[in-house]
Design an enzyme around this catalytic site. Structure first.
Site, PDB file in Angstrom:
ATOM      1  N   PHE A  65       9.177  -7.279  -5.505  1.00 42.61           N
ATOM      2  CA  PHE A  65       8.492  -6.166  -6.149  1.00 42.61           C
ATOM      3  C   PHE A  65       6.993  -6.309  -5.900  1.00 42.61           C
ATOM      4  O   PHE A  65       6.328  -7.104  -6.546  1.00 42.61           O
ATOM      5  CB  PHE A  65       8.795  -6.150  -7.647  1.00 42.61           C
ATOM      6  CG  PHE A  65       8.629  -4.798  -8.257  1.00 42.61           C
ATOM      7  CD1 PHE A  65       7.491  -4.056  -8.045  1.00 42.61           C
ATOM      8  CD2 PHE A  65       9.637  -4.263  -9.043  1.00 42.61           C
ATOM      9  CE1 PHE A  65       7.338  -2.800  -8.588  1.00 42.61           C
ATOM     10  CE2 PHE A  65       9.505  -3.005  -9.602  1.00 42.61           C
ATOM     11  CZ  PHE A  65       8.346  -2.272  -9.366  1.00 42.61           C
ATOM     12  N   ASP A 123       2.383   1.042  -6.592  1.00 43.28           N
ATOM     13  CA  ASP A 123       2.326   1.012  -8.049  1.00 43.28           C
ATOM     14  C   ASP A 123       3.613   0.508  -8.692  1.00 43.28           C
ATOM     15  O   ASP A 123       4.655   0.403  -8.047  1.00 43.28           O
ATOM     16  CB  ASP A 123       2.077   2.429  -8.574  1.00 43.28           C
ATOM     17  CG  ASP A 123       3.334   3.297  -8.511  1.00 43.28           C
ATOM     18  OD1 ASP A 123       3.941   3.367  -7.416  1.00 43.28           O
ATOM     19  OD2 ASP A 123       3.725   3.869  -9.539  1.00 43.28           O
ATOM     20  N   GLY A 138       0.720   6.832  -2.918  1.00 48.84           N
ATOM     21  CA  GLY A 138       0.634   5.451  -2.434  1.00 48.84           C
ATOM     22  C   GLY A 138      -0.185   5.255  -1.180  1.00 48.84           C
ATOM     23  O   GLY A 138      -0.812   4.216  -0.992  1.00 48.84           O
ATOM     24  N   ARG A 196      -2.288   0.268  -8.585  1.00 53.05           N
ATOM     25  CA  ARG A 196      -2.645   0.808  -7.261  1.00 53.05           C
ATOM     26  C   ARG A 196      -4.039   0.353  -6.830  1.00 53.05           C
ATOM     27  O   ARG A 196      -4.330   0.271  -5.646  1.00 53.05           O
ATOM     28  CB  ARG A 196      -2.649   2.341  -7.303  1.00 53.05           C
ATOM     29  CG  ARG A 196      -1.293   2.986  -7.483  1.00 53.05           C
ATOM     30  CD  ARG A 196      -1.414   4.480  -7.218  1.00 53.05           C
ATOM     31  NE  ARG A 196      -0.303   5.257  -7.722  1.00 53.05           N
ATOM     32  CZ  ARG A 196       0.852   5.445  -7.088  1.00 53.05           C
ATOM     33  NH1 ARG A 196       1.052   4.875  -5.926  1.00 53.05           N
ATOM     34  NH2 ARG A 196       1.810   6.187  -7.616  1.00 53.05           N
ATOM     35  N   GLU A 220       1.692   5.756   5.714  1.00 55.46           N
ATOM     36  CA  GLU A 220       2.389   5.422   4.473  1.00 55.46           C
ATOM     37  C   GLU A 220       2.049   4.006   4.038  1.00 55.46           C
ATOM     38  O   GLU A 220       1.785   3.140   4.874  1.00 55.46           O
ATOM     39  CB  GLU A 220       3.914   5.505   4.703  1.00 55.46           C
ATOM     40  CG  GLU A 220       4.532   6.819   4.248  1.00 55.46           C
ATOM     41  CD  GLU A 220       4.856   6.844   2.767  1.00 55.46           C
ATOM     42  OE1 GLU A 220       3.986   6.482   1.949  1.00 55.46           O
ATOM     43  OE2 GLU A 220       5.979   7.249   2.429  1.00 55.46           O
ATOM     44  N   ASP A 272      10.660   1.520   2.807  1.00 55.90           N
ATOM     45  CA  ASP A 272      11.679   0.709   2.137  1.00 55.90           C
ATOM     46  C   ASP A 272      13.059   1.190   2.603  1.00 55.90           C
ATOM     47  O   ASP A 272      13.535   0.779   3.650  1.00 55.90           O
ATOM     48  CB  ASP A 272      11.456   0.883   0.632  1.00 55.90           C
ATOM     49  CG  ASP A 272      12.325  -0.002  -0.215  1.00 55.90           C
ATOM     50  OD1 ASP A 272      13.174  -0.693   0.338  1.00 55.90           O
ATOM     51  OD2 ASP A 272      12.171   0.000  -1.450  1.00 55.90           O
ATOM     52  N   LYS A 282       9.465  -3.019   4.588  1.00 55.10           N
ATOM     53  CA  LYS A 282      10.441  -3.816   3.826  1.00 55.10           C
ATOM     54  C   LYS A 282      11.826  -3.463   4.370  1.00 55.10           C
ATOM     55  O   LYS A 282      12.448  -2.490   3.929  1.00 55.10           O
ATOM     56  CB  LYS A 282      10.329  -3.446   2.344  1.00 55.10           C
ATOM     57  CG  LYS A 282      11.020  -4.415   1.418  1.00 55.10           C
ATOM     58  CD  LYS A 282      11.110  -3.830   0.019  1.00 55.10           C
ATOM     59  CE  LYS A 282       9.991  -4.276  -0.866  1.00 55.10           C
ATOM     60  NZ  LYS A 282      10.187  -3.829  -2.275  1.00 55.10           N
TER      61      LYS A 282
END
Lengths: 198, 124
Positions: free
Chosen positions: A170, A177, A62, A183, A117, A121, A149
């Site tokens: 989401f 992804d 990611g 992505r 990053e 989350d 988040k």
């Protein structure tokens, strides 16, 4: 996943319009907003690490898009490296633990590390990664994250460089992804519910 | 994970690491925490939150997990949003009476999203 046709890509490119994927409900953060923020973060990091031996550590997969843009916004010498760790999933065995799938090639001992990053989350993955990297005794270690988040945070981590706070939706694109898709999108978008809700 | 069928009734026991969980989502949560190396304890503390006029405890609350390294309690709520008013009231009381306690509540939606992130089916 519905794919964008070549003609649509061409139209979007030549018109400078947003290349909206059919599976995206809404663009949450535009390409321009990301570019501006990444540039801003790059300038701050350049200033903070002037004269220091800087290593950017990105987490596959990611973080790739973000680190690629971020490193080009940093004006001081730096080294990049990558790590990949297994994530929890349906095939995880009982009592399974995180495995380092790809380790750093750089020795970070006594060097200044910034972990890059795409999103933080729960903080579980990054928390593990920090513990792992700290054991290698870098001179310093800080976190740079594009999206924060906080709604589901379990492990509170000190985020020194942050792009955007995002709600508990989401989101995909710009490295993020869903089942390894999306992505490549140049923006961060909200995925349509019908894509992931069966 | 060890799962055994109860001998005397149809209800399946959910046992992981020798601990019996009340709900499959709790077992899933314990496994996720284990995976990332986060120490946890299952329902280690019960906090009285209501007393009668004689000082007897009439209501108490036991958060599902305690994470000692993070000094954090986790409560999983898998009831639908409409049915959680009572639990929310309990959590509010807990926070009022024990302001130093850190508690994170995962509602059904939060937990569902978390499982989706890991590509897992709903355990209920």
């Amino acid at each position: 996943m519905r794919k964008i046709g070549i003609n649509q890509r061409k139209i979007a490119f030549f018109t400078g319009g947003i290349m909206l994927n059919d599976d995206i409900e809404k663009v949450l953060i535009t390409e321009a907003e990301i570019k501006y923020k990444v540039h801003e973060l790059g300038e701050i990091i350049s200033s903070d690490y002037e004269g220091k031996d800087l290593v950017l550590v990105s987490v596959l997969r990611g973080g790739v898009v973000f680190v690629a843009d971020l490193m080009r916004s940093i004006s001081i010498p730096l080294t990049i490296d990558f790590m990949a760790i297994s994530s929890y999933g349906p095939s995880t065995e009982t009592s399974g633990v995180v495995k380092v799938l790809k380790d750093l090639e750089e020795n970070i001992y006594n060097r200044h590390v910034v972990v890059v990053e795409d999103i933080i989350d729960t903080g579980l993955t990054l928390g593990y990664l920090l513990r792992n990297l700290e054991s290698r005794k870098p001179a310093s270690i800080n976190i740079c994250v594009l999206l924060n988040k906080p709604a589901r945070r379990i492990v509170d981590l000190p985020i020194k460089y942050k792009g955007f706070d995002v709600p508990d939706l989401f989101v995909v694109g710009y490295g993020l992804d869903y089942q390894q898709n999306y992505r490549h999108l140049p923006y961060v978008g909200i995925l349509k519910k019908e894509v992931y809700e069966i | 994970m060890e799962k055994t069928k109860s001998d005397n009734n149809e209800r399946s026991k959910i046992i992981y690491k020798g601990i019996e969980f009340a709900h499959p989502s709790e077992e899933q949560c314990a496994k996720i925490l284990d995976f990332y190396g986060i120490k946890w304890e299952y329902e280690p503390n019960t906090f009285p939150i209501e007393w009668d006029k004689d000082g007897n405890v009439t209501q108490s609350f036991s958060p599902d997990f305690y994470l000692p390294d993070l000094d954090l309690y986790i409560e999983l709520t898998t009831m639908s949003q409409k049915l959680i008013t009572k639990k929310n009231r309990k959590i509010r009381k807990l926070k009022e009476l024990y302001p130093n306690i850190k508690i994170k509540v995962f509602y059904q939606k939060d937990f569902k999203n978390l499982l989706r992130k890991y590509g897992l089916p709903k355990p209920y």
